[in-house]
Design an enzyme around this catalytic site. Sequence first.
Site, short mmCIF file in Angstrom:
data_model
loop_
_atom_site.label_atom_id
_atom_site.label_comp_id
_atom_site.label_asym_id
_atom_site.label_seq_id
_atom_site.Cartn_x
_atom_site.Cartn_y
_atom_site.Cartn_z
N CYS A 1 0.88 -1.28 -0.03
CA CYS A 1 0.11 -0.15 0.28
C CYS A 1 0.90 1.38 0.11
CB CYS A 1 -1.10 -0.12 1.21
SG CYS A 1 -2.39 0.98 0.93
N HIS B 1 -2.98 -5.96 2.50
CA HIS B 1 -2.69 -5.94 4.03
C HIS B 1 -3.34 -7.07 4.30
CE1 HIS B 1 -1.70 -1.45 4.46
NE2 HIS B 1 -2.80 -1.38 3.69
N ARG C 1 -12.85 5.58 -1.61
CA ARG C 1 -12.16 4.78 -0.62
C ARG C 1 -12.27 3.34 -1.11
NH1 ARG C 1 -8.29 4.67 2.76
NH2 ARG C 1 -8.22 6.72 2.49
N1 GLN Z 1 -2.39 6.92 1.63
C1 GLN Z 1 -2.56 5.87 0.84
C2 GLN Z 1 -3.79 5.58 0.27
O1 GLN Z 1 -4.93 5.96 0.97
C3 GLN Z 1 -2.03 4.65 1.59
C4 GLN Z 1 -3.12 3.97 2.39
C5 GLN Z 1 -2.29 2.68 3.06
O2 GLN Z 1 -1.08 2.37 3.18
N2 GLN Z 1 -3.35 1.90 3.66
O3 GLN Z 1 -4.01 5.72 -1.05
#
Ligand code: GLN
Length: 258
Positions: A93, A207, A127
């Site tokens: 990520c 993740h 998101r």
């Molecule tokens: N800031 C990044 C995004 O939202 C990474 C998020 C994350 O590492 N979970 O795209």
Amino acid sequence: MKLSICHLYPDLMDTYGDKGNILALKYRSEKRGVDVAITQLTIGQRLDEKIYDIFFFGGGQDRQQVIVSEDLKTKAGVLKSEIENGKVLLSVCGGYQLLLDYFKTIEGETLNGIGLFKGYTLGSSERMIGNILIELNADIFSAISVNSPTIQLSNYPTNYLVGFENHSGKTYTENPSLGSVVSGRGNNGEDKTEGTWYKNAFGCYLHGSLLPKNPHFADYLLSTALRNKYGDIKLKPLNDSFEWKAHEDAVKIARKNS
Ligand code: GLN
């Protein structure tokens, strides 16, 4: 045998138990009698050459990424030359995003990446969150099939990875993808690609932690790192019945959500 793992920015980049990936590598190594040394490297600390066999770089929010992207410049030269020499790296990520060419946040700020992977990330108002299931790229899957003894012990299909994604950045990359999205959003929610790889370096939005419930991929990373160092070794299989059960449950959940 010994493996040396470098955990990059664990104080700033460690979302949703990313650290569990390090624990899985350590556990699976020690079960085979391989000693593991873990070094945590953060802002202002020098990355020395030829010390580490595996690098891990987890996720973080945009705010942390601003700080890390500045410091990463000082480590970029060594990190890229280590990868050219075949060292193993897993990034997730926010870490993945900083290994691409750049990340343009939703506010319009551009964070420089180090260009290990060719491509970029654009912040969006969407998101992308939830369980994700990908089917592995055929080349990666055949390499895993040869080098991951756990695959022979699995009663389940082994050409998948499962994880949990939560990002608003949309990544577009020219490198081959790690896999194609079966369920979930992946790199950008548009082209069904997820993650990328270059040599033995991998970037993904998985993740979870990723490696505890994807033992075939964990063993692939370990065997690659050990072969780099000790030549043609074969990992002995472990009893992975719990790991594969966790994998299968996550697959079922991800499929149900699609
Ligand atoms: N800031 C990044 C995004 O939202 C990474 C998020 C994350 O590492 N979970 O795209």
